[in-house]
Design a protein around this motif. Sequence first.
Motif, PDB file in Angstrom:
ATOM      1  N   TYR A   1       0.824  -1.211   0.000  1.00 40.62           N
ATOM      2  CA  TYR A   1       0.000   0.000   0.000  1.00 40.62           C
ATOM      3  C   TYR A   1       0.860   1.265   0.000  1.00 40.62           C
ATOM      4  CZ  TYR A   1      -4.492  -2.347   0.712  1.00 40.62           C
ATOM      5  OH  TYR A   1      -5.626  -3.077   0.546  1.00 40.62           O
ATOM      6  N   LEU A   2       2.088   1.166   0.515  1.00 37.98           N
ATOM      7  CA  LEU A   2       2.984   2.324   0.475  1.00 37.98           C
ATOM      8  C   LEU A   2       3.483   2.612  -0.937  1.00 37.98           C
ATOM      9  CD1 LEU A   2       5.140   1.655   3.688  1.00 37.98           C
ATOM     10  CD2 LEU A   2       3.311   3.332   3.404  1.00 37.98           C
ATOM     11  N   LEU A   3       3.362   1.606  -1.839  1.00 34.45           N
ATOM     12  CA  LEU A   3       3.880   1.750  -3.202  1.00 34.45           C
ATOM     13  C   LEU A   3       2.816   2.235  -4.181  1.00 34.45           C
ATOM     14  CD1 LEU A   3       5.954  -1.561  -3.384  1.00 34.45           C
ATOM     15  CD2 LEU A   3       6.753   0.718  -2.754  1.00 34.45           C
ATOM     16  N   GLN A   4       1.539   2.116  -3.803  1.00 36.39           N
ATOM     17  CA  GLN A   4       0.454   2.470  -4.721  1.00 36.39           C
ATOM     18  C   GLN A   4      -0.496   3.451  -4.041  1.00 36.39           C
ATOM     19  OE1 GLN A   4      -0.784  -1.728  -5.438  1.00 36.39           O
ATOM     20  NE2 GLN A   4      -0.672  -1.170  -7.594  1.00 36.39           N
ATOM     21  N   GLN A   5      -1.031   4.368  -4.815  1.00 35.93           N
ATOM     22  CA  GLN A   5      -1.964   5.352  -4.264  1.00 35.93           C
ATOM     23  C   GLN A   5      -3.380   4.795  -4.180  1.00 35.93           C
ATOM     24  OE1 GLN A   5      -1.682   9.116  -6.243  1.00 35.93           O
ATOM     25  NE2 GLN A   5       0.528   9.230  -6.017  1.00 35.93           N
ATOM     26  N   SER A   6      -3.615   3.664  -4.824  1.00 32.26           N
ATOM     27  CA  SER A   6      -4.915   3.006  -4.692  1.00 32.26           C
ATOM     28  C   SER A   6      -4.759   1.536  -5.054  1.00 32.26           C
ATOM     29  CB  SER A   6      -5.969   3.667  -5.600  1.00 32.26           C
ATOM     30  OG  SER A   6      -5.635   3.493  -6.965  1.00 32.26           O
ATOM     31  N   ARG A   7      -5.727   0.745  -4.558  1.00 25.04           N
ATOM     32  CA  ARG A   7      -5.761  -0.685  -4.889  1.00 25.04           C
ATOM     33  C   ARG A   7      -7.214  -1.045  -5.170  1.00 25.04           C
ATOM     34  NH1 ARG A   7      -4.366  -5.531  -6.904  1.00 25.04           N
ATOM     35  NH2 ARG A   7      -4.401  -7.267  -5.408  1.00 25.04           N
ATOM     36  N   HIS A   8      -7.475  -1.538  -6.409  1.00 23.57           N
ATOM     37  CA  HIS A   8      -8.842  -1.832  -6.849  1.00 23.57           C
ATOM     38  C   HIS A   8      -8.962  -3.332  -7.115  1.00 23.57           C
ATOM     39  CE1 HIS A   8     -12.700  -1.593  -8.604  1.00 23.57           C
ATOM     40  NE2 HIS A   8     -12.342  -1.491  -9.888  1.00 23.57           N
ATOM     41  N   ILE A   9     -10.003  -3.943  -6.527  1.00 22.00           N
ATOM     42  CA  ILE A   9     -10.228  -5.379  -6.673  1.00 22.00           C
ATOM     43  C   ILE A   9     -11.654  -5.605  -7.160  1.00 22.00           C
ATOM     44  CG2 ILE A   9     -10.344  -7.601  -5.472  1.00 22.00           C
ATOM     45  CD1 ILE A   9      -8.314  -6.516  -3.468  1.00 22.00           C
ATOM     46  N   VAL A  10     -11.772  -6.441  -8.202  1.00 22.13           N
ATOM     47  CA  VAL A  10     -13.090  -6.826  -8.718  1.00 22.13           C
ATOM     48  C   VAL A  10     -13.156  -8.345  -8.738  1.00 22.13           C
ATOM     49  CG1 VAL A  10     -14.717  -6.665 -10.632  1.00 22.13           C
ATOM     50  CG2 VAL A  10     -13.161  -4.760 -10.165  1.00 22.13           C
ATOM     51  N   LEU A  11     -14.113  -8.921  -8.020  1.00 22.49           N
ATOM     52  CA  LEU A  11     -14.285 -10.369  -7.980  1.00 22.49           C
ATOM     53  C   LEU A  11     -15.355 -10.765  -8.991  1.00 22.49           C
ATOM     54  CD1 LEU A  11     -14.232 -11.073  -4.122  1.00 22.49           C
ATOM     55  CD2 LEU A  11     -12.333 -11.001  -5.729  1.00 22.49           C
TER      56      LEU A  11
ATOM     57  N   MET B   1     -12.188  -0.847  -3.307  1.00 21.52           N
ATOM     58  CA  MET B   1     -11.119   0.096  -3.653  1.00 21.52           C
ATOM     59  C   MET B   1     -10.539   0.624  -2.342  1.00 21.52           C
ATOM     60  SD  MET B   1     -11.096   3.528  -6.031  1.00 21.52           S
ATOM     61  CE  MET B   1     -12.279   4.403  -5.014  1.00 21.52           C
ATOM     62  N   SER B   2      -9.228   0.550  -2.217  1.00 26.31           N
ATOM     63  CA  SER B   2      -8.549   0.999  -0.996  1.00 26.31           C
ATOM     64  C   SER B   2      -7.617   2.147  -1.339  1.00 26.31           C
ATOM     65  CB  SER B   2      -7.743  -0.141  -0.373  1.00 26.31           C
ATOM     66  OG  SER B   2      -8.593  -1.217  -0.039  1.00 26.31           O
ATOM     67  N   LEU B   3      -7.703   3.209  -0.530  1.00 29.83           N
ATOM     68  CA  LEU B   3      -6.877   4.403  -0.726  1.00 29.83           C
ATOM     69  C   LEU B   3      -6.025   4.590   0.519  1.00 29.83           C
ATOM     70  CD1 LEU B   3      -9.835   6.615  -1.939  1.00 29.83           C
ATOM     71  CD2 LEU B   3      -8.106   5.583  -3.418  1.00 29.83           C
ATOM     72  N   PRO B   4      -4.722   4.258   0.452  1.00 27.62           N
ATOM     73  CA  PRO B   4      -3.874   4.349   1.652  1.00 27.62           C
ATOM     74  C   PRO B   4      -3.645   5.794   2.091  1.00 27.62           C
ATOM     75  CG  PRO B   4      -2.538   3.817  -0.259  1.00 27.62           C
ATOM     76  CD  PRO B   4      -3.967   3.761  -0.715  1.00 27.62           C
ATOM     77  N   LEU B   5      -3.589   6.019   3.396  1.00 26.10           N
ATOM     78  CA  LEU B   5      -3.265   7.324   3.984  1.00 26.10           C
ATOM     79  C   LEU B   5      -1.856   7.219   4.537  1.00 26.10           C
ATOM     80  CD1 LEU B   5      -6.633   7.972   5.877  1.00 26.10           C
ATOM     81  CD2 LEU B   5      -6.040   8.560   3.516  1.00 26.10           C
ATOM     82  N   VAL B   6      -0.926   7.912   3.910  1.00 25.05           N
ATOM     83  CA  VAL B   6       0.492   7.784   4.241  1.00 25.05           C
ATOM     84  C   VAL B   6       1.020   9.119   4.740  1.00 25.05           C
ATOM     85  CG1 VAL B   6       2.783   7.174   3.384  1.00 25.05           C
ATOM     86  CG2 VAL B   6       0.756   5.989   2.488  1.00 25.05           C
ATOM     87  N   HIS B   7       1.692   9.102   5.892  1.00 29.47           N
ATOM     88  CA  HIS B   7       2.309  10.308   6.454  1.00 29.47           C
ATOM     89  C   HIS B   7       3.734   9.991   6.857  1.00 29.47           C
ATOM     90  CE1 HIS B   7       2.845  14.073   8.519  1.00 29.47           C
ATOM     91  NE2 HIS B   7       3.076  13.466   9.666  1.00 29.47           N
ATOM     92  N   ASP B   8       4.690  10.751   6.291  1.00 30.09           N
ATOM     93  CA  ASP B   8       6.115  10.547   6.590  1.00 30.09           C
ATOM     94  C   ASP B   8       6.532   9.101   6.366  1.00 30.09           C
ATOM     95  OD1 ASP B   8       6.539  13.163   7.179  1.00 30.09           O
ATOM     96  OD2 ASP B   8       6.391  12.929   9.350  1.00 30.09           O
ATOM     97  N   GLY B   9       6.043   8.513   5.247  1.00 26.41           N
ATOM     98  CA  GLY B   9       6.442   7.161   4.902  1.00 26.41           C
ATOM     99  C   GLY B   9       5.801   6.075   5.740  1.00 26.41           C
ATOM    100  N   GLU B  10       4.797   6.410   6.546  1.00 24.67           N
ATOM    101  CA  GLU B  10       4.151   5.427   7.413  1.00 24.67           C
ATOM    102  C   GLU B  10       2.677   5.351   7.057  1.00 24.67           C
ATOM    103  OE1 GLU B  10       3.201   4.643  12.172  1.00 24.67           O
ATOM    104  OE2 GLU B  10       4.390   6.374  11.523  1.00 24.67           O
ATOM    105  N   LEU B  11       2.157   4.112   6.969  1.00 25.70           N
ATOM    106  CA  LEU B  11       0.746   3.907   6.693  1.00 25.70           C
ATOM    107  C   LEU B  11      -0.029   4.127   7.994  1.00 25.70           C
ATOM    108  CD1 LEU B  11      -1.220   2.942   4.415  1.00 25.70           C
ATOM    109  CD2 LEU B  11      -1.040   0.649   5.414  1.00 25.70           C
ATOM    110  N   VAL B  12      -0.791   5.242   8.046  1.00 27.62           N
ATOM    111  CA  VAL B  12      -1.473   5.611   9.282  1.00 27.62           C
ATOM    112  C   VAL B  12      -2.970   5.327   9.217  1.00 27.62           C
ATOM    113  CG1 VAL B  12       0.213   7.365   9.883  1.00 27.62           C
ATOM    114  CG2 VAL B  12      -1.763   7.987   8.477  1.00 27.62           C
ATOM    115  N   GLY B  13      -3.490   5.038   8.023  1.00 20.95           N
ATOM    116  CA  GLY B  13      -4.910   4.766   7.893  1.00 20.95           C
ATOM    117  C   GLY B  13      -5.243   4.406   6.456  1.00 20.95           C
TER     118      GLY B  13
END
Length: 951
Positions: free
Chosen positions: A214-224, A274-286
């Motif tokens: 999640y730190l490498l991508q700004q979003s992750r989309h999954i369709v089953l 669809m997941s949108l990571p919240l990253v602050h100072d290189g850390e996944l915070v939410g």
Amino acid sequence: MHEVTGAEGLLPADEQARLAECVREPIHVPGAVQPHGVLLAADPATLEVVQVSANCRQLLGAEVHEVLGRPLEAALGTGCTRRLRTALAASDDAAVPALRAKVGGLPVDVSAHASGDLLVVEVEPAGAVSPARLLADLHAATGRLLRSGTIEEVRTATAQEVRRLTGFDRVMVYHFHPDGHGEVVAEDRVDEVEPYLGLHYPASDIPAQARRLYLLQQSRHIVLGADGPAPLLRLAGTAGGHDTAPLDLSHAHLRAVSPHHVQFMRNMGIAASMSLPLVHDGELVGMVSCGDRRARHVPHPLRQACEVLAQQLTSRLTALHETRQLSRRLEVQHVRTRLVEQMVGAEDVSDGLTRGEVTLLDLVPAHGAVVSLEEELVQVGETPPPAEVLAVVERLRSTEEGDFPLVSDALALERPDLAGLLPSVAGVVFVPFGGDRDYLLWFRPEVVQTLDWLGEQSLQNRDTPLSPRNSFSSWRQSVSGRCLPWDPVEVAEACELRRDIDAVLLRRAESRLAHLGMHDALTGLPNRRLLMDRLGHALDRHHRGTAVALLFIDLDRFKLVNDSFGHDVGDALLLHAAHRIKRAARASDPVARLGGDEFMVLCEDTDAGAAGVLAQRIVDAFQEPVEMEGRELRITASIGVTTAQEHHRPADLLREADTAMYLAKQEGRNRASRFEAGLRYQALRHLDTEQALRRGLGRGELELHYQPIVDVPTGELRGVEALLRWDRPGVGHVPPDEFIPLAEETGFIVPLGEWVLDEALRQLSTWRSRGHLPPGFRMAVNLSPQQLGSPTLVAAVQRSIERNGTAPSELSLEITETTLMSERSSMSEAVEALSSLGVGLSIDDFGTGYSSLAYLRYLPVQQLKVDRSFVSGAAPGSRDVALVAAVCGLAQEFGMTCVAEGVERAEELAMLAEIGCDSAQGFHIGRPEPAEALAARWRSLAADGVDLRPR
């Protein structure tokens, strides 16, 4: 919302097994892609396709064999490939976010990125999204987001705006707690789905390697969809052939989904996410997590719009959190400032922390708190019994944690060894400061809390121990053995408070030393230095018309009391005398003790007649006897009175009052006498003494006596102090306190001091040549303020060292503390120059001057000498002993040695050994003697095996 720590420890033991299993799953190299798009891997130099997903016909209209081994144009067409080449050439990292193109007549979104040695190209169907409408919606959503004023409002607004843009059934905002587990902190949903707001979920729901992706991508989309993942097919014998490692899809949007996660989504009733990571100072915070019951695809532009909202959320949350933290920090700092003010104003530092308008419980809210200062425990609020507190502190002191702040809100889980000692406490904050036994300690009791989980966490809610939960309905768990969590801001300010306490204690120590330097240690009255300062200011006012008078008081036959009844009775009598003088004087008249049995009274707005009346009142005050230890003692006072004239300086007025006092003695004591012009013969006597002293130096009338300095633990000789003596022809022995002040006053002290230094080093050289010197022997020589200010001092010292062939380290120059303070602005250069020669420097009479611990930090001093007034006659447990111990400890802290002067009894030497003093000198060890007499006596002591160690 409180940060929750240790929640993972509340889950069943199999949670750790799930985490370990998840970590081993290679989700970044699944070897397949989601079926709603196509992935191609090509040689970046030739753009020859070496890998392609098996579903390429779905979007590209070409079979696998028609794509593998062919140029990229064969799959994407010439126009799309040319645009892709142009975008790659302009990119710094070989990445292209998305290009809208047509392939096989179908609108698609094409993106590209580098993976190892290959270029990965992803093709997804393009949605019917109007760019202009999307931009307008995004602008409106961003505006609404920015208008949200609190962290909670921003999270809720983000969930609403993302759901408005995407149309998903549910949008949640996650917050990750310090132990890795998550919590749903905001939610927007359709009415048909179950609410998840406020629920917690275990760390294994989003394991560590998934968080890294999640730190490498700004979003992750999954369709089953109905179809399973499309495997990647390779061209054998090429860079992407079957003999190479699996393709790393860490950055790929189409990366296939872990079977565990597929089952997880199906159990939740989700077909698309669809997941949108919240990253602050290189850390996944939410994270912003979107879910829908339909298998629906979110096109690239819409995902990018949601990514912008997620970035806005992160920035806004960061700003609001920092603002909230700053506001909270300012509130707590205000409390801390109030506590410091109370400490400064309180008689006792502990009272300032526990008895004022604000207390330690206002800084860090708790059930109770204690402060331990100098092994005295003071409490506020409800605290455990002192025995329990001391037992816990002893346990902490026995481990390395005892040197650092300890913060725990679950003592039973985190430190069961401490919890057993504090049965009524669930959480503590322990902050040590100052000495080994000083600390602050806060206590909080257990608070039973409830934790709502996203689905029951027991094995009954899983098909196997490692499979996802079957139900995600809210499951409540009671949490015990914990207190409310400690606020990091409050804990940080508690750690700052310990520095404040140390600073206040240091200032108090300096203030006490300053008071001792300006006041008499026995009576508490101003001493000579303070009196002379006040006298100078009074004379300034005299020049503007204020009448000034000075009374010099000397107790009659006081030495007889000391010799007959001892120093303890003498000191008690001096206290009585000070009290009677103060009671007789006016409230506006400063009373000072010069030393010994001499007192002064400074009177302003007082003419000669009024001063005479006051002097007589003081004489009368001594007519009543004093009862001491069952004895009735009668002592009287002789007083000299003088009034200021236009030409007077402070020393002139003091000298005239002293002369008048001696006249009162000569006239029979127990009276007051006024200075008259006829008494100026005293000045002539001073002139005669000065001239005789100058002549005596050239005629050999002056000689040095040497007083031994010994090592306290061993009794071995460590050095001597050179002391000047004058045997004046026709007069006899002249006391040093009579001719040395005169030499200082006239400036003759500079050549006289050079003679003393040269003579002392000559004697040192003689002793060395005869083999009389033990290892580490030092010659101590006193420096006066005038010598220290002389521009020729350093050169004179260097010449004397060279002339006598001694090492600079064998010489120790003693400078009084008063000199250091009064001459500090001018002496720094001289002291530094002397130190650079290698000469030892010692502060003499330490504790009697205007002490400031600050100057010890930058002066190159190696030794402190405690004034004899604190050592001679010091009784066990007295303040004098405490002061000597404090000075010794201070010397050790600064890497110096400590010498105690005035050791007159074996008991005093034993006391010095007990408190760890390095060296000592005094009549008990040896009186000042001529060089030959001293050498002979010490040879005799050594031959007889006399042991001078303290007993």
